[in-house]
Motif scaffolding. Structure first.
Motif, short mmCIF file in Angstrom:
data_model
loop_
_atom_site.label_atom_id
_atom_site.label_comp_id
_atom_site.label_asym_id
_atom_site.label_seq_id
_atom_site.Cartn_x
_atom_site.Cartn_y
_atom_site.Cartn_z
N MET A 1 1.02 -0.39 -0.10
CA MET A 1 -0.25 -0.06 0.21
C MET A 1 0.97 1.06 -0.10
SD MET A 1 -3.27 -0.22 2.93
CE MET A 1 -2.15 -1.71 3.82
N LYS A 2 0.48 2.46 -1.01
CA LYS A 2 1.16 3.51 -0.88
C LYS A 2 0.36 4.26 -0.49
CE LYS A 2 4.94 1.65 -4.37
NZ LYS A 2 4.51 1.19 -5.49
N GLY A 3 0.99 5.81 0.24
CA GLY A 3 0.40 6.81 -0.17
C GLY A 3 1.29 7.58 1.70
N LYS A 4 0.10 8.62 2.18
CA LYS A 4 0.62 9.00 3.28
C LYS A 4 0.20 8.93 4.47
CE LYS A 4 0.59 13.49 5.22
NZ LYS A 4 0.48 14.82 5.65
N PHE A 5 -1.24 7.93 4.24
CA PHE A 5 -1.53 7.70 5.08
C PHE A 5 -1.91 6.05 4.94
CE2 PHE A 5 -2.28 11.98 6.09
CZ PHE A 5 -2.27 11.89 7.19
N PRO A 6 -1.25 4.95 4.45
CA PRO A 6 -1.66 3.83 4.05
C PRO A 6 -2.88 2.90 4.79
CG PRO A 6 0.07 3.84 4.80
CD PRO A 6 0.19 4.52 4.70
N ASN A 7 -4.19 2.39 3.43
CA ASN A 7 -4.67 1.36 4.45
C ASN A 7 -5.43 0.50 2.71
OD1 ASN A 7 -6.92 2.53 3.03
ND2 ASN A 7 -6.05 4.33 4.08
N GLY A 8 -6.38 -0.33 3.29
CA GLY A 8 -6.48 -0.94 1.80
C GLY A 8 -8.15 -0.96 1.82
N GLU B 1 -9.21 -0.44 -2.05
CA GLU B 1 -9.19 -1.96 -2.03
C GLU B 1 -10.68 -3.01 -1.86
OE1 GLU B 1 -6.99 -6.02 -2.14
OE2 GLU B 1 -5.62 -4.53 -1.60
N ALA B 2 -10.97 -2.72 -0.83
CA ALA B 2 -12.27 -3.42 -0.31
C ALA B 2 -13.41 -3.20 -0.61
CB ALA B 2 -11.65 -3.46 1.53
N MET B 3 -13.70 -2.23 -0.51
CA MET B 3 -15.19 -1.27 -1.44
C MET B 3 -14.76 -1.62 -3.06
SD MET B 3 -14.05 2.70 -0.32
CE MET B 3 -16.22 3.09 -1.44
N ALA B 4 -13.50 -1.67 -3.52
CA ALA B 4 -13.94 -2.48 -4.64
C ALA B 4 -14.01 -4.15 -5.00
CB ALA B 4 -12.07 -2.58 -5.85
N GLY C 1 -19.80 1.53 -3.18
CA GLY C 1 -19.11 2.47 -2.92
C GLY C 1 -19.63 3.48 -2.07
N PHE C 2 -18.98 4.82 -2.45
CA PHE C 2 -18.61 5.88 -1.09
C PHE C 2 -20.91 6.15 -0.63
CE2 PHE C 2 -15.39 6.82 -3.07
CZ PHE C 2 -14.34 6.78 -2.83
N TYR D 1 -14.52 9.25 1.78
CA TYR D 1 -12.75 9.49 0.26
C TYR D 1 -11.94 9.90 0.74
CZ TYR D 1 -11.55 11.49 -4.13
OH TYR D 1 -10.72 11.93 -4.87
N LYS D 2 -11.81 10.75 1.51
CA LYS D 2 -10.62 11.22 2.27
C LYS D 2 -9.34 10.02 2.69
CE LYS D 2 -11.83 15.56 3.70
NZ LYS D 2 -11.87 16.37 5.27
N ARG D 3 -10.38 8.53 3.14
CA ARG D 3 -9.84 7.56 3.86
C ARG D 3 -9.14 6.37 2.62
NH1 ARG D 3 -11.80 11.49 7.75
NH2 ARG D 3 -11.00 10.49 9.82
N ALA D 4 -10.45 6.41 1.40
CA ALA D 4 -9.82 5.45 0.46
C ALA D 4 -8.76 5.78 -0.47
CB ALA D 4 -10.99 5.59 -0.63
N HIS D 5 -8.65 7.14 -0.05
CA HIS D 5 -7.73 8.37 -0.98
C HIS D 5 -5.77 7.63 -0.60
CE1 HIS D 5 -10.81 8.20 -3.97
NE2 HIS D 5 -10.27 8.21 -4.53
N GLN D 6 -6.15 7.74 0.89
CA GLN D 6 -4.98 7.17 1.64
C GLN D 6 -4.91 9.08 1.86
OE1 GLN D 6 -1.91 5.57 0.94
NE2 GLN D 6 -3.56 3.50 0.24
#
Length: 235
Positions: free
Chosen positions: A1-8, A11-14, A19-20, A35-40
């Motif tokens: 996982m990449k990004g400032k605040f990586p999480n899954g 991927e889990a939503m997909a 959806g949001f 949205y903020k969490r999903a886009h890290q």
């Protein structure tokens, strides 16, 4: 996982096809929060992950990107109250069956687990959370002022803060939920330190057929031993 605040989360939503807008409807979080969490762009907290996970068919640990480890089991001692004086007798009382808690969290010095019931007014101890405790001890005074699991004759098992009572062998049990009154001058049989707190979606109960094992051991006895037992009964 990449990004400032990586999480899954993304991927889990997909994978779940959720959806949001649907997550906003199903939870107490806004589309913007999710949205903020999903886009890290913001940190996904354990509390938020725990609420989102059931709607995505996954666990909060996976959403948080925690490393998976081998399953860990500990005996299940039944239920423990987090509020007032309630029936804390175990619901898993089938004769001949032992129960264990299985979780991915490894807990050092774990001795026994309890399933929390009642409202503690703290999300960390919501109903069906499991607390994993270290061994019971009768050295109650060493735990005064601490939040521990306690066993009593009158009130069953409770999750309380222990304070000294009016006599050396009596203790006041303060509820985590201030709506419940303090239990005054209670005779405490044992206390156990809390080693870990496992959210409701992070554990499962395993059944162990103890009765079957006993029967198997009986069958493995020598015929002479079994027949001797029968003759004694006849005599």
């Amino acid at each position: 996982m990449k990004g400032k605040f990586p999480n899954g989360l993304a991927e889990a939503m997909a994978e779940a096809g959720v959806g949001f807008t649907e997550l906003e409807r199903l939870t107490r979080f806004t589309k913007q929060d999710i949205y903020k969490r999903a886009h890290q762009k913001a940190r996904l907290t354990a509390e938020m992950a725990q609420e989102l996970a059931p709607h995505l068919g996954t666990t909060s640990a996976k959403l948080l990107g925690l490393r998976e480890v081998a399953a860990f089991t500990v005996p299940l001692g039944g239920r423990i109250g987090a509020g007032g004086a309630i029936d804390t007798s175990t619901a898993q009382d089938q004769p001949g069956v032992q129960y264990e808690i299985e979780t991915a969290v490894q807990v050092q010095d774990a001795a026994i687990a309890y399933q929390v019931i009642g409202d503690s007014m703290l999300p960390i101890f919501e109903p069906d959370t499991v607390i994993i405790c270290r061994a019971h001890t009768q050295d109650i005074r060493q735990h005064v002022g601490k939040r521990v699991a306690v066993g009593t004759t009158e009130h069953g098992r409770q999750l309380k803060i222990v304070h000294q009572g009016s006599k050396p062998d009596l203790f006041d049990l303060i509820s985590l939920n201030q709506a419940y009154p303090t239990m005054r001058d209670v005779k405490v049989e044992w206390v156990a330190r809390i080693a870990a707190i496992i959210p409701a979606d992070e554990w499962k109960i395993l059944e162990r057929e103890a009765e079957v094992q006993t029967q198997m051991r009986e069958r493995l006895k020598k015929p002479s031993a079994r027949s001797n037992g029968s003759r004694k009964e006849e005599a």
